[in-house]
Design a protein around this motif. Sequence first.
Motif, mmCIF file in Angstrom:
data_model
loop_
_atom_site.group_PDB
_atom_site.id
_atom_site.type_symbol
_atom_site.label_atom_id
_atom_site.label_comp_id
_atom_site.label_asym_id
_atom_site.label_seq_id
_atom_site.Cartn_x
_atom_site.Cartn_y
_atom_site.Cartn_z
ATOM 1 N N ASP A 110 -13.059 8.926 -63.046
ATOM 2 C CA ASP A 110 -13.259 7.816 -63.978
ATOM 3 C C ASP A 110 -14.676 7.264 -63.918
ATOM 4 O O ASP A 110 -15.174 6.710 -64.905
ATOM 5 N N HIS A 111 -15.330 7.407 -62.778
ATOM 6 C CA HIS A 111 -16.694 6.889 -62.637
ATOM 7 C C HIS A 111 -17.768 7.870 -63.089
ATOM 8 O O HIS A 111 -18.912 7.462 -63.320
ATOM 9 N N VAL A 112 -17.440 9.147 -63.181
ATOM 10 C CA VAL A 112 -18.459 10.114 -63.611
ATOM 11 C C VAL A 112 -18.296 10.525 -65.069
ATOM 12 O O VAL A 112 -19.143 11.243 -65.604
ATOM 13 N N ALA A 113 -17.234 10.083 -65.712
ATOM 14 C CA ALA A 113 -17.061 10.343 -67.147
ATOM 15 C C ALA A 113 -17.680 9.175 -67.908
ATOM 16 O O ALA A 113 -17.046 8.143 -68.111
ATOM 17 N N GLU A 127 -18.706 16.702 -76.522
ATOM 18 C CA GLU A 127 -19.586 17.739 -75.979
ATOM 19 C C GLU A 127 -19.971 17.360 -74.557
ATOM 20 O O GLU A 127 -20.499 16.267 -74.313
ATOM 21 N N GLY A 128 -19.684 18.239 -73.603
ATOM 22 C CA GLY A 128 -20.052 17.994 -72.213
ATOM 23 C C GLY A 128 -21.532 18.191 -71.994
ATOM 24 O O GLY A 128 -22.144 19.102 -72.569
ATOM 25 N N LEU A 129 -22.122 17.362 -71.157
ATOM 26 C CA LEU A 129 -23.565 17.412 -70.917
ATOM 27 C C LEU A 129 -23.936 17.959 -69.539
ATOM 28 O O LEU A 129 -25.110 18.073 -69.223
ATOM 29 N N LEU A 164 -16.713 17.664 -69.331
ATOM 30 C CA LEU A 164 -18.067 17.310 -68.897
ATOM 31 C C LEU A 164 -19.054 18.462 -69.071
ATOM 32 O O LEU A 164 -20.240 18.285 -68.801
ATOM 33 N N GLY A 165 -18.567 19.621 -69.494
ATOM 34 C CA GLY A 165 -19.447 20.763 -69.708
ATOM 35 C C GLY A 165 -19.404 21.805 -68.615
ATOM 36 O O GLY A 165 -20.135 22.795 -68.664
ATOM 37 N N ILE A 166 -18.549 21.616 -67.612
ATOM 38 C CA ILE A 166 -18.415 22.583 -66.514
ATOM 39 C C ILE A 166 -17.246 23.494 -66.859
ATOM 40 O O ILE A 166 -16.089 23.197 -66.563
ATOM 41 N N ASP A 167 -17.561 24.612 -67.496
ATOM 42 C CA ASP A 167 -16.524 25.505 -68.013
ATOM 43 C C ASP A 167 -16.146 26.618 -67.046
ATOM 44 O O ASP A 167 -15.071 27.210 -67.173
ATOM 45 N N GLU A 168 -17.028 26.935 -66.119
ATOM 46 C CA GLU A 168 -16.773 28.042 -65.185
ATOM 47 C C GLU A 168 -16.124 27.480 -63.918
ATOM 48 O O GLU A 168 -16.810 27.030 -62.994
#
Length: 200
Positions: A110-113, A127-129, A164-168
């Motif tokens: 919750d704090h990093v989103a 879109e994740g950054l 967040l954009g971390i797909d792997e």
Amino acid sequence: MTQILSIAASLHSDSAQSSQLAERFIEQWQRSHGSATVVSRDLATDPVPHLTAERFAAFATPAAERSPEQAADVAESDALIAELQASDVLVLALPMYNFGIPSTLKAYFDHVARAGITFRYTEQGPEGLLTGKRAFVLATRGGRYAGTERDTQTRYVQDFLGFLGIDEVSFVYAEGLAMGPDHRAKALQDAEQTIAQLAA
């Protein structure tokens, strides 16, 4: 140099089986890929506060208008995000508690989103950054749930990190740890083999 962010989510801290598997993964990763800077965050010894209405409001308040209390709340979130942004590899030690993730990990999530920082909304959707990163999840369970409807962890963690954009994202499962010594030994042996393959 590669930076690894290691997050331990177990209430048992370093003594947890998930934490020990994560440590072995990092050791093998460094042997295979060379030395790396390791940043460790233990959510048992250094928990992140659960999100409140006041903290959420602080995130949404323009920097120039924040009270000292709001600025302190945002600074805590900013520090967590900076660790993620600076890291190339995320290693998450993840036990299963009552079919879900530990509440301390949910508080961390919750704090990093943060809209506009780790993700943004576009006309095509969110879109994740935090792109260009890999995540490895060392998941330990007392029973056997992988691949069943009761495994709510895997999809949730994949969805959140992907947001967040971390797909792997790769998972290492050690299941059946509470089902007797034979099950436990076999589960840990299988997990070690998977760690060796992924870390290479």
